[in-house]
Design an enzyme around this catalytic site. Structure first.
Site, PDB file in Angstrom:
ATOM      1  N   CYS A 146       0.868  -1.188   0.000  1.00  0.00           N
ATOM      2  CA  CYS A 146       0.000   0.000   0.000  1.00  0.00           C
ATOM      3  C   CYS A 146       0.902   1.234   0.000  1.00  0.00           C
ATOM      4  CB  CYS A 146      -0.986  -0.020   1.167  1.00  0.00           C
ATOM      5  SG  CYS A 146      -0.246   0.053   2.805  1.00  0.00           S
ATOM      6  N   ARG A 191      -3.572  -0.487   5.300  1.00  0.00           N
ATOM      7  CA  ARG A 191      -4.149  -1.550   4.470  1.00  0.00           C
ATOM      8  C   ARG A 191      -3.274  -2.789   4.334  1.00  0.00           C
ATOM      9  NH1 ARG A 191      -5.074   2.257  -0.532  1.00  0.00           N
ATOM     10  NH2 ARG A 191      -3.212   3.158   0.454  1.00  0.00           N
ATOM     11  N   ASP A 227      -8.047   3.964   0.632  1.00  0.00           N
ATOM     12  CA  ASP A 227      -7.145   4.444   1.676  1.00  0.00           C
ATOM     13  C   ASP A 227      -7.987   4.978   2.844  1.00  0.00           C
ATOM     14  OD1 ASP A 227      -5.411   5.849   3.220  1.00  0.00           O
ATOM     15  OD2 ASP A 227      -4.469   6.941   1.575  1.00  0.00           O
TER      16      ASP A 227
END
Ligand code: 4NP
Length: 167
Positions: free
Chosen positions: A10, A16, A128
């Site tokens: 990420c 994440r 996000d």
């Protein structure tokens, strides 16, 4: 047979991808596959390098039984491309960034988007959650729990196919 290595990627490696790592690790533990498949995560920026995962992400993950104990690190083109079997990016920007880092286009077949493993929950990107708050963190976990099952089935199929070729 050599262990398969999954690397989630990420941006900051604090929300994440460490969550994806924890979710897949739990599935591997449940299915006794830790000796066949290993998991790691990284970010495309070094801003949070050396830090534990985001406290909010840790808290939401803990409520579902996941321990986020990863320490953030930056994606390392020098070794991560060669050493990983599945490089799985969380959103389209990260995918494009990782594709660009593969300057000689040697590792294209190893680079995936998490959305390629959509299961019951259809999604284009693992959004996000950094600036989104509670709903964002929960959504990330919902998506990751669902798609990790599809991902694991794909890896198990690949291992089985390789074993068939060998025998
Ligand atoms: P992640 O989330 O990429 O899922 O770890 C973010 C973490 C940090 C920032 C952005 C996204 N940041 O801008 O610092």
């Amino acid at each position: 047979m050599k262990k398969k290595k999954v690397l989630f990627v990420c941006l900051g490696n604090i929300c994440r991808s460490p969550s994806a790592e924890a979710v897949l690790k739990k599935l591997l533990k449940n299915e006794n596959l830790e000796n066949k498949i290993e998991v790691d995560s990284s970010g495309t920026i070094d801003y949070h390098e050396g830090e534990p995962s985001d406290k909010r992400m840790q808290m939401h993950a803990a409520k579902r039984g996941y321990v986020l104990d990863h320490i953030a690190r930056k994606f390392n083109s020098e070794k991560d491309f060669a050493e990983s079997d599945y490089i799985i990016t969380m959103d389209n920007m990260i995918y494009n960034d990782v594709i660009t880092l593969d300057v000689k286009k040697q590792f294209r077949s190893k680079i995936f988007k998490m959305s390629q493993f959509s299961g019951n929950i259809k999604f284009d990107e693992v959004i996000d959650p950094y600036y989104l708050g509670t709903e964002g963190f929960e959504k990330v976990l919902d998506i990751l729990e669902d798609s990790s099952k599809v991902l694991l089935n794909r890896i198990k199929d690949d291992i089985e196919s390789e074993n068939k070729i060998r025998n």
